[in-house]
Write an enzyme that holds these catalytic residues in place. Structure first.
Site, PDB file in Angstrom:
ATOM      1  N   SER A  45       0.860  -1.184   0.000  1.00 46.71           N
ATOM      2  CA  SER A  45       0.000   0.000   0.000  1.00 46.71           C
ATOM      3  C   SER A  45       0.896   1.234   0.000  1.00 46.71           C
ATOM      4  O   SER A  45       2.132   1.131   0.020  1.00 46.71           O
ATOM      5  CB  SER A  45      -0.899   0.014   1.243  1.00 46.71           C
ATOM      6  OG  SER A  45      -0.113   0.110   2.417  1.00 46.71           O
ATOM      7  N   LYS A  46       0.265   2.407  -0.001  1.00 46.61           N
ATOM      8  CA  LYS A  46       1.043   3.646  -0.052  1.00 46.61           C
ATOM      9  C   LYS A  46       1.966   3.806   1.149  1.00 46.61           C
ATOM     10  O   LYS A  46       3.035   4.398   1.051  1.00 46.61           O
ATOM     11  CB  LYS A  46       0.102   4.852  -0.154  1.00 46.61           C
ATOM     12  CG  LYS A  46      -0.527   5.005  -1.531  1.00 46.61           C
ATOM     13  CD  LYS A  46      -1.311   6.291  -1.645  1.00 46.61           C
ATOM     14  CE  LYS A  46      -1.876   6.455  -3.062  1.00 46.61           C
ATOM     15  NZ  LYS A  46      -2.641   7.711  -3.217  1.00 46.61           N
ATOM     16  N   ARG A  47       1.551   3.252   2.286  1.00 44.50           N
ATOM     17  CA  ARG A  47       2.421   3.393   3.465  1.00 44.50           C
ATOM     18  C   ARG A  47       3.704   2.583   3.322  1.00 44.50           C
ATOM     19  O   ARG A  47       4.691   2.845   4.010  1.00 44.50           O
ATOM     20  CB  ARG A  47       1.672   2.971   4.733  1.00 44.50           C
ATOM     21  CG  ARG A  47       1.335   1.493   4.836  1.00 44.50           C
ATOM     22  CD  ARG A  47       0.487   1.215   6.069  1.00 44.50           C
ATOM     23  NE  ARG A  47       0.063  -0.178   6.138  1.00 44.50           N
ATOM     24  CZ  ARG A  47       0.770  -1.139   6.722  1.00 44.50           C
ATOM     25  NH1 ARG A  47       1.937  -0.839   7.283  1.00 44.50           N
ATOM     26  NH2 ARG A  47       0.322  -2.377   6.760  1.00 44.50           N
ATOM     27  N   HIS A  48       3.715   1.591   2.425  1.00 42.79           N
ATOM     28  CA  HIS A  48       4.924   0.821   2.158  1.00 42.79           C
ATOM     29  C   HIS A  48       5.764   1.449   1.039  1.00 42.79           C
ATOM     30  O   HIS A  48       6.868   1.005   0.783  1.00 42.79           O
ATOM     31  CB  HIS A  48       4.575  -0.613   1.737  1.00 42.79           C
ATOM     32  CG  HIS A  48       3.823  -1.389   2.764  1.00 42.79           C
ATOM     33  ND1 HIS A  48       2.499  -1.749   2.602  1.00 42.79           N
ATOM     34  CD2 HIS A  48       4.199  -1.883   3.969  1.00 42.79           C
ATOM     35  CE1 HIS A  48       2.105  -2.443   3.656  1.00 42.79           C
ATOM     36  NE2 HIS A  48       3.104  -2.531   4.502  1.00 42.79           N
ATOM     37  N   GLY A  49       5.227   2.432   0.369  1.00 38.28           N
ATOM     38  CA  GLY A  49       5.918   3.011  -0.780  1.00 38.28           C
ATOM     39  C   GLY A  49       5.313   2.622  -2.101  1.00 38.28           C
ATOM     40  O   GLY A  49       5.976   2.653  -3.135  1.00 38.28           O
TER      41      GLY A  49
END
Length: 461
Positions: free
Chosen positions: A240-244
């Site tokens: 997801s976006k929190r992982h990049g």
């Protein structure tokens, strides 16, 4: 058989990092076998497909260096060809009209759920006479899927995979409004484009079973499949976006090099012994589908950043100067011939301390002028440090040779005469010259700036 592969993104947003890896694997496979890498824009979702998104895909692929070999194919423009195949299957008795209404389909799904079965179409119109249809109901065309036996696919990554045909429903080929479905369009396009190998995410594995039968019904050769595991975050959760999980262009704007990104994406699920640093030439020579693992890869921005730092350190100095110019210009920095010369001479020291092009650009600003002092530098604005700087400046004025060795020996002499540590004098000089307490080699910087500019900065301090 000449290898022909394709990358087929939907232009409904940026080029996801997982899609970028899929494109890379296809590109490398084509280059390894001297085949073709084709691009197909699957723009059938007219509400969400935009020209801006198409251009973003082109830009991202070009930035990554994944050039395609023929003009891109736009799926929407081939809708009539897709519909033609659906009508051909209908005429051959391999498909049929289905007159179920949306309400009837919803009821069908609910009944299946109540029985603990997958919610799907039950084949109601498979063998019924169309004359029994209620007036005014626009039919869809459904494919007659096999109902007994197994479908077996030899996948280059997943191995031999099987599915009981009883799990296949009669998928829609042509909607009531005459538009083709994704499943039909993909098969027709892959056949017409001469695709020999389909390399894509394993979230499409279930589609492969349905598509396999569609190839058979059309009398076409089935391409070879390779379904690669998806990418997860560093914690093992769905990316997801929190992982990049950003678009490829975001990493470009964050200052990552395309060669570093290619190397990193290559190692997400593919390996060649213990090799970590793999050039593009090596990747083309070594790449094959057999080295792709079956487990999900984990995306780690920290590892990507470390790899990017390696590529920065080993990049040509003039090339790096060219790459940071656009960022400097956005900051209002005018790159005069003098400053450009300074950057070229100083790039060796600058790139050793940077992890991204943004860091590299920020770290080189002192070659334009002294930067506003940060808090650590302000703490060194003391009378004692001013005295160190003035003493050194007085000696620098009389130097006939202004190279790094001469400057270092002069400063060492000042420290010895003042009976202080060399580091104390050097740190005062560093702040005076750069406005920072950390920089590349101080004496190299002063030699690059030259005697006049160095003295000006020391006197201003």
């Amino acid at each position: 058989m000449a290898v022909v592969v394709r990358f087929a993104p939907s232009p409904t947003g940026y080029l996801h990092i997982g899609s970028a890896r899929t494109a890379l694997f296809n590109w490398l496979f084509a280059r390894h076998y001297q085949g073709k890498f084709l691009l197909r824009i699957e723009d059938t979702d007219r509400a969400r497909s935009t020209p801006q998104a198409v251009q973003a895909i082109f830009d991202s692929l070009n930035w990554l260096g994944l050039t395609w070999d023929e003009e891109p194919v736009y799926q929407f423009s081939r809708a009539e060809r897709h519909a033609q195949i659906a009508r051909q299957l209908l005429a051959e008795g391999k498909a049929y009209y289905c007159y179920c209404t949306p309400d009837e389909l919803a009821e069908m799904r609910e009944q299946a759920r109540a029985l603990g079965l997958p919610p799907r179409y039950n084949g109601r119109w498979r063998d019924q006479d169309p004359s029994k249809a209620r007036p005014g109901v626009a039919p869809v065309i459904r494919f007659k899927a096999p109902q007994v036996g197994q479908t077996v696919i030899a996948d280059h990554v997943q191995g031999t995979v099987r599915l009981d045909n009883s799990q296949l429903d009669d998928m829609v080929l042509l909607r009531a409004d005459g538009t083709p479905t994704y499943m039909l369009s993909v098969v027709v396009d892959d056949h017409d484009m001469g695709i020999t190998h389909i390399i894509r995410g394993d979230d499409h594995l279930t589609n492969a079973f349905r598509q396999w039968h569609l190839y058979q019904a059309c009398g076409w050769k089935v391409p070879e499949f390779a379904h690669i595991p998806l990418i997860h975050g560093s914690d093992g959760a769905k990316l997801s976006k929190r992982h990049g999980a950003l678009g490829a262009e975001h990493y470009r704007d964050m200052g990552f090099l395309p060669e570093a990104m290619r190397n990193y994406l290559l190692r997400l699920g593919w390996s060649h012994g213990d090799d970590e640093i793999i050039t593009t030439e090596q990747a083309i020579a070594w790449f094959d589908l057999t080295a792709i693992g079956r487990s999900p890869a984990r995306f780690d921005v920290v590892k990507l950043t470390h790899l990017n730092a390696h590529y920065l350190k080993n990049s040509d100095n003039a090339h790096l100067v060219g790459l940071i110019i656009p960022w400097l210009e956005k900051q209002g920095r005018l790159l005069t011939p003098l400053v450009e010369k300074r950057l070229l001479l100083g790039m060796g020291g600058l790139k050793e301390r940077a992890k991204t092009l943004i860091e590299l650009a920020e770290n080189c600003l002192f070659y334009f002028d002294v930067q506003p002092f940060d808090d650590k530098a302000l703490a060194l604005l003391t009378p004692q440090n001013r005295h160190y700087v003035k003493t050194v400046a007085d000696l620098f004025q009389d130097l006939k040779t202004f190279d790094a060795d001469t400057l270092e020996q002069t400063v060492r002499g000042v420290a010895l005469n003042l009976d202080v540590k060399m580091g104390a004098v050097a740190q005062a000089l560093r702040v005076a010259i750069t406005g920072r307490t950390i920089s590349p080699g101080l004496f190299d910087i002063m030699a690059i700036l030259g005697q006049e500019e160095t003295l000006d900065r020391l006197q201003r301090f």
